[in-house]
Design a protein around this motif. Structure first.
Motif, mmCIF file in Angstrom:
data_model
loop_
_atom_site.group_PDB
_atom_site.id
_atom_site.type_symbol
_atom_site.label_atom_id
_atom_site.label_comp_id
_atom_site.label_asym_id
_atom_site.label_seq_id
_atom_site.Cartn_x
_atom_site.Cartn_y
_atom_site.Cartn_z
ATOM 1 N N ALA A 276 47.326 -2.926 34.039
ATOM 2 C CA ALA A 276 47.800 -4.215 34.555
ATOM 3 C C ALA A 276 46.873 -4.773 35.628
ATOM 4 C CB ALA A 276 49.211 -4.068 35.108
ATOM 5 N N LYS A 277 46.269 -3.891 36.427
ATOM 6 C CA LYS A 277 45.414 -4.326 37.534
ATOM 7 C C LYS A 277 43.934 -4.376 37.175
ATOM 8 C CE LYS A 277 48.697 -2.306 40.717
ATOM 9 N NZ LYS A 277 48.982 -1.146 41.564
ATOM 10 N N ALA A 278 43.586 -3.962 35.972
ATOM 11 C CA ALA A 278 42.179 -3.892 35.565
ATOM 12 C C ALA A 278 41.553 -5.276 35.453
ATOM 13 C CB ALA A 278 42.057 -3.171 34.223
ATOM 14 N N ASP A 279 40.259 -5.332 35.721
ATOM 15 C CA ASP A 279 39.499 -6.558 35.508
ATOM 16 C C ASP A 279 39.507 -6.871 34.010
ATOM 17 O OD1 ASP A 279 37.533 -8.666 36.114
ATOM 18 O OD2 ASP A 279 36.154 -7.360 35.017
ATOM 19 N N PRO A 280 39.880 -8.087 33.610
ATOM 20 C CA PRO A 280 39.980 -8.408 32.179
ATOM 21 C C PRO A 280 38.675 -8.202 31.407
ATOM 22 C CG PRO A 280 40.986 -10.135 33.486
ATOM 23 C CD PRO A 280 40.320 -9.193 34.442
ATOM 24 N N LYS A 281 37.547 -8.524 32.030
ATOM 25 C CA LYS A 281 36.257 -8.362 31.342
ATOM 26 C C LYS A 281 35.929 -6.887 31.129
ATOM 27 C CE LYS A 281 34.346 -12.720 32.944
ATOM 28 N NZ LYS A 281 33.352 -13.378 33.776
ATOM 29 N N LEU A 282 36.201 -6.059 32.131
ATOM 30 C CA LEU A 282 35.937 -4.622 31.996
ATOM 31 C C LEU A 282 36.867 -4.005 30.962
ATOM 32 C CD1 LEU A 282 34.419 -2.102 32.849
ATOM 33 C CD2 LEU A 282 36.040 -1.851 34.736
ATOM 34 N N GLN B 239 41.714 8.014 26.886
ATOM 35 C CA GLN B 239 41.547 8.374 28.296
ATOM 36 C C GLN B 239 40.068 8.369 28.674
ATOM 37 O OE1 GLN B 239 43.807 9.041 30.812
ATOM 38 N NE2 GLN B 239 42.072 9.304 32.170
ATOM 39 N N ALA B 240 39.227 8.994 27.853
ATOM 40 C CA ALA B 240 37.803 9.107 28.160
ATOM 41 C C ALA B 240 37.066 7.777 28.026
ATOM 42 C CB ALA B 240 37.155 10.148 27.250
ATOM 43 N N THR B 241 37.404 6.991 27.016
ATOM 44 C CA THR B 241 36.656 5.771 26.723
ATOM 45 C C THR B 241 37.139 4.562 27.515
ATOM 46 O OG1 THR B 241 36.366 6.583 24.465
ATOM 47 C CG2 THR B 241 35.861 4.276 24.848
ATOM 48 N N ILE B 242 38.433 4.472 27.748
ATOM 49 C CA ILE B 242 38.981 3.267 28.381
ATOM 50 C C ILE B 242 39.492 3.537 29.793
ATOM 51 C CG2 ILE B 242 40.719 1.441 28.208
ATOM 52 C CD1 ILE B 242 40.600 1.798 25.154
ATOM 53 N N LEU B 243 40.416 4.465 29.945
ATOM 54 C CA LEU B 243 41.092 4.635 31.233
ATOM 55 C C LEU B 243 40.206 5.243 32.320
ATOM 56 C CD1 LEU B 243 44.660 5.720 30.082
ATOM 57 C CD2 LEU B 243 43.843 3.451 30.722
ATOM 58 N N ALA B 244 39.401 6.234 31.978
ATOM 59 C CA ALA B 244 38.549 6.857 32.996
ATOM 60 C C ALA B 244 37.554 5.852 33.599
ATOM 61 C CB ALA B 244 37.823 8.070 32.418
ATOM 62 N N PRO B 245 36.868 5.037 32.781
ATOM 63 C CA PRO B 245 35.987 4.024 33.386
ATOM 64 C C PRO B 245 36.743 2.980 34.218
ATOM 65 C CG PRO B 245 35.362 4.399 31.110
ATOM 66 C CD PRO B 245 36.653 5.117 31.330
ATOM 67 N N GLN C 53 39.497 3.572 35.916
ATOM 68 C CA GLN C 53 39.855 4.256 37.162
ATOM 69 C C GLN C 53 38.645 4.370 38.078
ATOM 70 O OE1 GLN C 53 43.062 5.408 38.123
ATOM 71 N NE2 GLN C 53 42.000 5.501 40.071
ATOM 72 N N LYS C 54 37.482 4.661 37.501
ATOM 73 C CA LYS C 54 36.255 4.768 38.293
ATOM 74 C C LYS C 54 35.933 3.433 38.958
ATOM 75 C CE LYS C 54 31.464 6.272 37.975
ATOM 76 N NZ LYS C 54 30.395 6.772 37.091
ATOM 77 N N ASP D 95 38.417 2.855 41.802
ATOM 78 C CA ASP D 95 38.102 3.686 42.959
ATOM 79 C C ASP D 95 36.897 3.137 43.720
ATOM 80 O OD1 ASP D 95 40.204 5.331 42.244
ATOM 81 O OD2 ASP D 95 38.929 6.890 41.355
ATOM 82 N N LEU D 96 35.891 2.675 42.982
ATOM 83 C CA LEU D 96 34.696 2.103 43.606
ATOM 84 C C LEU D 96 35.051 0.832 44.381
ATOM 85 C CD1 LEU D 96 31.644 2.152 44.030
ATOM 86 C CD2 LEU D 96 31.408 0.890 41.889
ATOM 87 N N ALA D 97 35.894 -0.015 43.798
ATOM 88 C CA ALA D 97 36.308 -1.247 44.482
ATOM 89 C C ALA D 97 37.082 -0.926 45.756
ATOM 90 C CB ALA D 97 37.146 -2.105 43.536
ATOM 91 N N ARG D 98 37.940 0.074 45.683
ATOM 92 C CA ARG D 98 38.708 0.468 46.875
ATOM 93 C C ARG D 98 37.789 1.028 47.956
ATOM 94 N NH1 ARG D 98 44.251 3.373 44.681
ATOM 95 N NH2 ARG D 98 45.317 1.435 44.147
#
Length: 147
Positions: free
Chosen positions: A15-21, A110-116, A118-119, A122-125
């Protein structure tokens, strides 16, 4: 971790992800699975509530535009999504990912979509925290000896 808690975490991330990413990671995952709509993407509003200090009595803060949808994969898993704004594509992709995370493809998703995602979150935070830390002022008290 409780399965409901895991689902809550990945749905919040989507829900909070950048739409382009999200779109780029969704494309990198591969073919879109076959699905049927339970509720096609629709735009509406919801009341946002707040609390003073996080613990006070709840009050209505204002309204927010959201897009929601629900779908069922051909394999039977049901996915839901609520995203801020009017982005029907993002809502659809989030609902498909939600459904896929409940299938045997969850490790690949998880590996292809969610992990990137989350990364990136975390970087934005960390970047935001570093900017805030750069403006921090440390005050200290000197003992003046006037006791």
């Amino acid at each position: 971790m409780d399965p409901n808690e895991k689902r809550k975490n990945w749905m919040g991330l989507l829900a909070k992800a950048d739409p382009k990413l999200l779109a780029s990671r969704f494309t990198a995952f591969g073919a879109v699975p076959e699905f049927t709509w339970l509720r096609a993407p629709e735009v509406g509003g919801t009341m946002v509530r707040g609390r003073m200090g996080g613990t006070g009595a709840p009050f209505n803060l204002g309204e927010m535009t959201v897009t929601r949808c629900s779908l069922r994969l051909a394999s039977g898993q049901v996915g839901h999504a609520y995203v801020q704004g009017r982005d029907k594509t993002k809502a659809t992709q989030a609902a498909i990912v939600d459904a896929l995370m409940q299938s045997d493809q969850s490790d690949a998703v998880q590996a292809t979509i969610l992990a990137p995602l989350q990364k990136a979150r975390d970087l934005a935070r960390a970047t935001q925290a570093a900017k805030a830390a750069a403006t921090k002022v440390d005050f200290f008290t000197m003992v003046r000896g006037e006791d």
